[in-house]
Write a protein that holds these residues in place. Structure first.
Motif, PDB file in Angstrom:
ATOM      1  N   GLU A 178      -2.460  -9.646   9.426  1.00  0.00           N
ATOM      2  CA  GLU A 178      -2.133  -8.286   8.982  1.00  0.00           C
ATOM      3  C   GLU A 178      -3.391  -7.526   8.547  1.00  0.00           C
ATOM      4  N   ARG A 180      -4.864  -3.409   7.317  1.00  0.00           N
ATOM      5  CA  ARG A 180      -4.586  -2.027   6.904  1.00  0.00           C
ATOM      6  C   ARG A 180      -5.661  -1.117   7.472  1.00  0.00           C
ATOM      7  N   ARG A 194      -5.427  -7.302   5.186  1.00  0.00           N
ATOM      8  CA  ARG A 194      -4.293  -6.945   4.342  1.00  0.00           C
ATOM      9  C   ARG A 194      -4.163  -7.907   3.163  1.00  0.00           C
ATOM     10  N   ASP A 234      -0.397   0.049   8.626  1.00  0.00           N
ATOM     11  CA  ASP A 234      -0.504  -1.403   8.590  1.00  0.00           C
ATOM     12  C   ASP A 234      -0.140  -1.938   9.962  1.00  0.00           C
ATOM     13  N   TYR A 236      -0.214  -5.537  12.759  1.00  0.00           N
ATOM     14  CA  TYR A 236      -0.210  -7.000  12.866  1.00  0.00           C
ATOM     15  C   TYR A 236      -0.711  -7.398  14.245  1.00  0.00           C
ATOM     16  N   THR A 255      -1.321   4.496  -2.142  1.00  0.00           N
ATOM     17  CA  THR A 255      -1.489   3.380  -1.211  1.00  0.00           C
ATOM     18  C   THR A 255      -2.686   2.542  -1.637  1.00  0.00           C
TER      19      THR A 255
END
Length: 336
Positions: A178, A180, A194, A234, A236, A255
């Protein structure tokens, strides 16, 4: 960050735009009485409604079961509310998504409340499990009470929000996959690991391919397609190298900026002057591993002070649900 940007980041706004590139989800309007229940400190769980919706035979006395506390002077009865129509809709949606879902509201998921769930997972199979997470989550409360808290146009009226329960098909995502991404003026300026509290050796080894895959995904499927030019997404990256969109967030302090600071993200060009592509930051060794920021939510106020009244009822409700859920899981695992 303006209120309009927060509105645009609601799940029901961005999901139709990027539906082909994200996890299958269903959106249910949240009834006003459910919203009031989520904000009410008096009760913690729903009693029996999931079993009724699934057709389980119970006695009338069971359906109306009360939790009673008594002392020498008074007897107090607390009845947990039920929402049969909404429960039926949620059950239908959960079944349509394979029987296991990841719940969230317009913006947030209850990831700060996974401590209260069985196996510390946000995976849910019924409304009671969803409510248990939601009523234990500060993130969910923030969505319901002050979604525009950090906006800089506070003088303008708050937009009207239609609250929704979002159910996402459960997917086993590896935290090390993950990332960001921070987008400013429709340009991808920064990427952060992430789960920055952990060290994942594969990120160091695959740095170039990770950045390339995310850049390619952004330019092909996201750039210039969202309603705002400043936002946070976000993503993946799976084991095959394919990138999926997981969530969209406002470009602002509401955020988490993770391995960057909002000061450097908002100063034009500061983090991108030394390279052509986006800045990419990740945890480079186990020495820099940090505690999870959600650890601060693991000691709920409800369980710290159990000395009087309502808190005791909430603990009783919680223990009752935990016992019921454990019995359900044991029944599912028993040989037929």
């Amino acid at each position: 960050m303006k209120k309009e940007q927060v509105v645009h980041c609601q799940f029901s706004v961005w999901y139709p735009i990027f539906k082909q590139h994200t996890i299958k989800s269903l959106i249910l309007p949240l009834p006003q009485n459910v919203i009031e229940y989520l904000l009410d400190d008096g009760t913690l769980v729903v009693s029996g409604s999931d079993h009724i919706a699934q057709g389980t035979h119970i006695n009338d006395s069971d359906a109306e079961e009360d939790i009673q506390w008594s002392d020498d002077e008074t007897t107090t009865t607390v009845t947990a509310p039920e929402f049969p129509e909404f429960t039926a809709k949620v059950l239908e949606a959960v079944n349509a998504l394979g029987g296991r879902v990841f719940p969230k509201l317009n913006w947030s998921s209850p990831r700060d409340a996974n401590w209260i769930a069985l196996n510390s997972s946000l995976q849910c199979q019924n409304l009671s499990e969803i409510f248990l997470l939601f009523k234990s989550s500060d993130f969910i409360t923030h969505d319901l009470t002050e979604p525009f808290l950090h906006c800089n146009d506070q003088d303008s009226p708050d937009p009207n929000i239609n609250y929704e329960l979002v159910l996402r098909k459960w997917s086993e995502l590896i935290p090390g996959g993950e990332f960001r991404c921070f987008v400013k003026e429709n340009k991808l300026i920064a990427i952060s690991q992430r789960d920055y509290t952990q060290y994942y050796p594969h990120i160091l080894k695959q740095e170039e391919s990770i950045v390339h895959a995310i850049q390619q995904f952004f330019s092909q499927h996201v750039q210039y397609k969202f309603l705002d030019e400043d936002f946070v997404l976000d993503v993946y990256r799976d084991s095959q190298g394919r990138v999926w969109l997981i969530d969209l967030n406002p470009f602002g302090e509401v955020t988490d900026s993770l391995l960057f600071s909002w000061e450097e993200l908002t100063c034009s060009g500061e983090i991108t002057q030394q390279q052509d592509g986006p800045a990419f930051r990740y945890t480079t060794s186990e020495v820099t591993v940090q505690p999870s920021p959600c650890l601060s939510y693991r000691i709920p106020r409800d369980f710290v002070d159990l000395s009087t009244g309502e808190d005791a009822y909430k603990l009783m409700d919680f223990l009752k649900l935990q016992k019921s859920q454990q019995e359900d899981h044991e029944d599912e695992e028993a040989p037929q």
